[in-house]
Every structure is written in C-alpha cells, then in structure tokens.
Design an enzyme around this catalytic site. Structure first.
Site, PDB file in Angstrom:
ATOM      1  N   GLY A  12       0.820  -1.217   0.000  1.00 23.52           N
ATOM      2  CA  GLY A  12       0.000   0.000   0.000  1.00 23.52           C
ATOM      3  C   GLY A  12       0.845   1.255   0.000  1.00 23.52           C
ATOM      4  CB  SER A  14       0.318   4.229  -4.620  1.00 19.48           C
ATOM      5  OG  SER A  14      -0.932   4.140  -3.963  1.00 19.48           O
ATOM      6  NE  ARG A  15      -4.316   7.111   0.120  1.00 16.02           N
ATOM      7  CZ  ARG A  15      -5.579   7.495   0.195  1.00 16.02           C
ATOM      8  NH1 ARG A  15      -6.152   8.069  -0.837  1.00 16.02           N
ATOM      9  NH2 ARG A  15      -6.273   7.324   1.303  1.00 16.02           N
ATOM     10  CG  ASP A  63      -6.972  -6.937  -2.858  1.00 17.89           C
ATOM     11  OD1 ASP A  63      -6.586  -7.011  -1.665  1.00 17.89           O
ATOM     12  OD2 ASP A  63      -8.154  -6.738  -3.173  1.00 17.89           O
ATOM     13  CB  VAL A  64      -2.196  -7.232   0.799  1.00 13.91           C
ATOM     14  CG1 VAL A  64      -1.021  -6.454   0.229  1.00 13.91           C
ATOM     15  CG2 VAL A  64      -3.152  -6.330   1.574  1.00 13.91           C
ATOM     16  CG  ASN A  90       1.636   1.427   4.869  1.00 18.12           C
ATOM     17  OD1 ASN A  90       1.564   2.200   5.822  1.00 18.12           O
ATOM     18  ND2 ASN A  90       1.096   1.724   3.687  1.00 18.12           N
ATOM     19  CB  SER A 142      -3.879   1.994  14.636  1.00 18.24           C
ATOM     20  OG  SER A 142      -4.584   3.108  15.132  1.00 18.24           O
ATOM     21  CE1 TYR A 156      -7.388   1.244  10.373  1.00 15.50           C
ATOM     22  CE2 TYR A 156      -7.611   2.182  12.569  1.00 15.50           C
ATOM     23  CZ  TYR A 156      -6.886   2.012  11.402  1.00 15.50           C
ATOM     24  OH  TYR A 156      -5.648   2.618  11.277  1.00 15.50           O
TER      25      TYR A 156
HETATM   26  P1  NAD Z   1      -3.849   5.720   3.106  1.00 10.79           P
HETATM   27  O1  NAD Z   1      -5.285   5.446   2.878  1.00 10.79           O
HETATM   28  O2  NAD Z   1      -3.278   7.001   2.625  1.00 10.79           O
HETATM   29  O3  NAD Z   1      -2.935   4.546   2.534  1.00 10.79           O
HETATM   30  C1  NAD Z   1      -3.286   3.196   2.635  1.00 10.79           C
HETATM   31  C2  NAD Z   1      -2.776   2.514   1.397  1.00 10.79           C
HETATM   32  O4  NAD Z   1      -3.088   1.117   1.474  1.00 10.79           O
HETATM   33  C3  NAD Z   1      -3.454   3.044   0.131  1.00 10.79           C
HETATM   34  O5  NAD Z   1      -2.485   3.270  -0.850  1.00 10.79           O
HETATM   35  C4  NAD Z   1      -4.378   1.909  -0.289  1.00 10.79           C
HETATM   36  O6  NAD Z   1      -4.627   1.833  -1.667  1.00 10.79           O
HETATM   37  C5  NAD Z   1      -3.591   0.703   0.206  1.00 10.79           C
HETATM   38  N1  NAD Z   1      -4.425  -0.487   0.338  1.00 10.79           N
HETATM   39  C6  NAD Z   1      -5.617  -0.578   0.976  1.00 10.79           C
HETATM   40  N2  NAD Z   1      -6.091  -1.823   0.854  1.00 10.79           N
HETATM   41  C7  NAD Z   1      -5.194  -2.529   0.117  1.00 10.79           C
HETATM   42  C8  NAD Z   1      -5.131  -3.852  -0.352  1.00 10.79           C
HETATM   43  N3  NAD Z   1      -6.110  -4.729  -0.095  1.00 10.79           N
HETATM   44  N4  NAD Z   1      -4.055  -4.237  -1.062  1.00 10.79           N
HETATM   45  C9  NAD Z   1      -3.035  -3.368  -1.347  1.00 10.79           C
HETATM   46  N5  NAD Z   1      -3.056  -2.077  -0.934  1.00 10.79           N
HETATM   47  C10 NAD Z   1      -4.125  -1.679  -0.218  1.00 10.79           C
HETATM   48  O7  NAD Z   1      -3.643   5.593   4.661  1.00 10.79           O
HETATM   49  P2  NAD Z   1      -2.367   5.826   5.602  1.00 10.79           P
HETATM   50  O8  NAD Z   1      -2.785   6.794   6.622  1.00 10.79           O
HETATM   51  O9  NAD Z   1      -1.153   6.067   4.815  1.00 10.79           O
HETATM   52  O10 NAD Z   1      -2.323   4.389   6.302  1.00 10.79           O
HETATM   53  C11 NAD Z   1      -1.232   3.490   6.221  1.00 10.79           C
HETATM   54  C12 NAD Z   1      -1.312   2.527   7.398  1.00 10.79           C
HETATM   55  O11 NAD Z   1      -1.197   3.273   8.606  1.00 10.79           O
HETATM   56  C13 NAD Z   1      -2.649   1.791   7.474  1.00 10.79           C
HETATM   57  O12 NAD Z   1      -2.426   0.460   7.875  1.00 10.79           O
HETATM   58  C14 NAD Z   1      -3.383   2.552   8.557  1.00 10.79           C
HETATM   59  O13 NAD Z   1      -4.346   1.755   9.197  1.00 10.79           O
HETATM   60  C15 NAD Z   1      -2.262   2.941   9.481  1.00 10.79           C
HETATM   61  N6  NAD Z   1      -2.556   4.083  10.354  1.00 10.79           N
HETATM   62  C16 NAD Z   1      -2.920   5.293   9.843  1.00 10.79           C
HETATM   63  C17 NAD Z   1      -3.209   6.343  10.714  1.00 10.79           C
HETATM   64  C18 NAD Z   1      -3.633   7.708  10.219  1.00 10.79           C
HETATM   65  O14 NAD Z   1      -4.082   8.542  11.044  1.00 10.79           O
HETATM   66  N7  NAD Z   1      -3.502   8.024   8.942  1.00 10.79           N
HETATM   67  C19 NAD Z   1      -3.107   6.144  12.094  1.00 10.79           C
HETATM   68  C20 NAD Z   1      -2.725   4.893  12.590  1.00 10.79           C
HETATM   69  C21 NAD Z   1      -2.445   3.870  11.690  1.00 10.79           C
END
Ligand code: NAD
Length: 248
Positions: A12, A14-15, A63-64, A90, A142, A156
């Site tokens: 995951g 790309s962003r 897709d993981v 991630n 998280s 979640y």
């Molecule tokens: P984000 O939505 O920007 O990035 C998540 C990425 O995972 C996206 O690129 C999405 O396309 C990819 N993804 C989702 N499902 C997928 C799948 N089945 N197969 C492959 N790729 C998949 O979110 P983020 O904030 O960068 O989150 C990254 C990680 O950090 C996540 O696990 C999230 O739960 C965790 N997290 C985020 C926060 C926050 O506040 N942003 C806080 C705690 C934990």
C-alpha cells in the site's frame, strides 16, 4: 542508516505513510518495491521518483487480501531480486460508520486487508526470509488497537488490536531469524482521514501533547529504525508513535 543491497517491499505504498516509508528506504540505498491495489498513476509516479534515488525500484499491482495476488507479487520479487529482506505491512483500510449502519461486509473487507493481508504477505515473504535466515517484518498497527478506541471504527480497531497480537505470534513463528515488530501510530496527516469532520479532527488534535498530527515521515523514521541493525534485539514489540495522545 544504510540499506544498500536490501530489498524492501512496502504494501500500500502509492500514497500516505507507505509512500513516505518507501521514499526513505530508497534514499538510504535500498531496492524498493511499491505495491498498490488500484491507483496505478500514483504508484507509477512515486516509482519514478524513487528510481531517481536508488535506481532500483519496481511497482506491482496486488490486492494483499487475495492469496493469488500475494503469491504472484512475492514470486515476481524473488524472480527479479533473488531475495526479500524487509517487509513492511502498511496497507490498511478504515470504513467509518455508526454501529447500526455497519454491516458484515464492512467487517469482512476490513479484516481481509488489515489482518489476512498481513498473514498472506508474511507467510509468502517469510518463507524466503527463513531460507536465508534473515529478515525484518514491520507491521503498521494503530493506537486504535491499544486504547484510543472509537465505536465508529469498531472493526478497524479490532483489526489493529489483532495485528499487535499477530506481531507477537509471527515473532515466535519466525524466531530466531526474523525480527517481527509493529508501529502503532496515533493520528497521521494522510488521505485516510479525509472523510472525517474538521471539528472532530481538531478535537482529536487537542488530545495530543504535541498539539498536531504526525507527518507520515515521522512514522517512517521508526519503521526504518526497526528495520535497521540498531534494533536487532527488539522482537515481537509494538512501538507507539502518537505525539503523546491521551486516551479518549
Ligand atoms: P492511506 O489510505 O493514505 O494509505 C493506505 C494505502 O493502502 C493506500 O495506498 C491503499 O490503496 C492501500 N491499500 C488498501 N487496501 C489494500 C489492499 N487490499 N491491497 C493493497 N493495498 C491496499 O492511509 P495511511 O494513513 O497512509 O495508512 C497506512 C497505514 O497506517 C494503514 O495500515 C493505517 O491503518 C495505518 N494508520 C494510519 C493512521 C492515520 O491517522 N492516517 C493512524 C494509525 C495507523
């Protein structure tokens, strides 16, 4: 930190946080594999940027949560690089909704990505790491999996708690060759929170001692530390990176 000659898969990526982790590893000389599920243009853009740092980067659509996709992704990496050193789990999703409007399919989608996805990548990448008797797996959990829980994201939160538990089990399963650890971020400034109201986000920011959300890079810093030799005696652990978030 020097990750020259290391092959790193960030799911995951790309962003958001994943993208920041991938960029940081590349700047430290690693060969980085960008994984994306659907956003090909974002994935290609970051792959190009990263290639300019380490010169060795590829992106793979997978897709993981799908076993066939994960097997294909790991096989492709092994075919190209011959090994995989570091796996960062991630990829994650959160579907926010009130309890009565939450459905079984929301639970299934969330658990399939946030837990089963980690099981699949760890199983298939772990096999190759064990063969070489070297590997690092870092899971992005998280604080929602520890104590800052929200009924709006009940599935979640359960998935992220499960991931902390899975981190300990994987550490036992892969001992003594692979270190498996987790990072538990609090709020991070990424697109994941775009759908939440500004007033809610402001009230959450007030709960952190540092009075701001993390930049993705501040999570990436800890991931690189855990993947480095400096953290070689840390195993099965979860590190909070939350700016001093108070439970609520
Ligand atoms: P984000 O939505 O920007 O990035 C998540 C990425 O995972 C996206 O690129 C999405 O396309 C990819 N993804 C989702 N499902 C997928 C799948 N089945 N197969 C492959 N790729 C998949 O979110 P983020 O904030 O960068 O989150 C990254 C990680 O950090 C996540 O696990 C999230 O739960 C965790 N997290 C985020 C926060 C926050 O506040 N942003 C806080 C705690 C934990």
């Amino acid at each position: 930190m020097n990750f020259k000659d290391k092959v790193v898969l960030v799911t995951g990526s790309s962003r958001g946080i994943g993208r920041s982790i991938a960029v940081k590893f590349a700047k430290e000389g690693a060969s980085v594999i960008i994984n994306y599920r659907s956003n090909e243009s974002e994935a290609k853009a970051i792959t190009e940027i990263i290639s300019s740092y380490s010169g060795n980067c590829m992106c793979i659509q997978a897709d993981v949560s799908k076993e066939r996709d994960v097997k294909m992704m790991i096989d492709t990496i092994i075919e190209k690089y011959g090994h995989i050193d570091i796996l960062v789990n991630n990829a994650g999703i959160a579907i926010d909704n009130d309890f009565q409007n939450r459905h079984v399919k929301d639970w299934q989608e969330t658990l399939n990505t946030n837990l089963i996805g980690v099981f699949l990548t760890s199983k298939y990448a772990g096999k190759h790491m064990l063969e070489r008797q070297y590997g690092k797996i870092i899971n992005i959990s998280s604080t929602n999996g520890i104590d800052t829980i929200y009924p709006y994201s009940i599935d979640y939160d359960a998935s992220k708690a499960g991931l902390i538990n899975m981190t300990k089990n994987l550490a036992i399963e892969f001992a003594p060759f692979i270190n498996v650890n987790a990072v538990a971020p609090g709020w991070v400034d990424t697109g994941m929170n775009d759908d939440l109201s500004k007033s809610y986000l402001k009230s959450e920011m007030e709960k952190t001692l540092l009075k701001r959300f993390a930049e993705p890079e501040e999570i990436a810093n800890v991931v690189l530390f855990l993947a480095s030799d400096m953290a070689r005696y840390i195993d099965g652990e979860t590190i909070r990176v939350d700016g001093g978030l108070k439970m609520g």
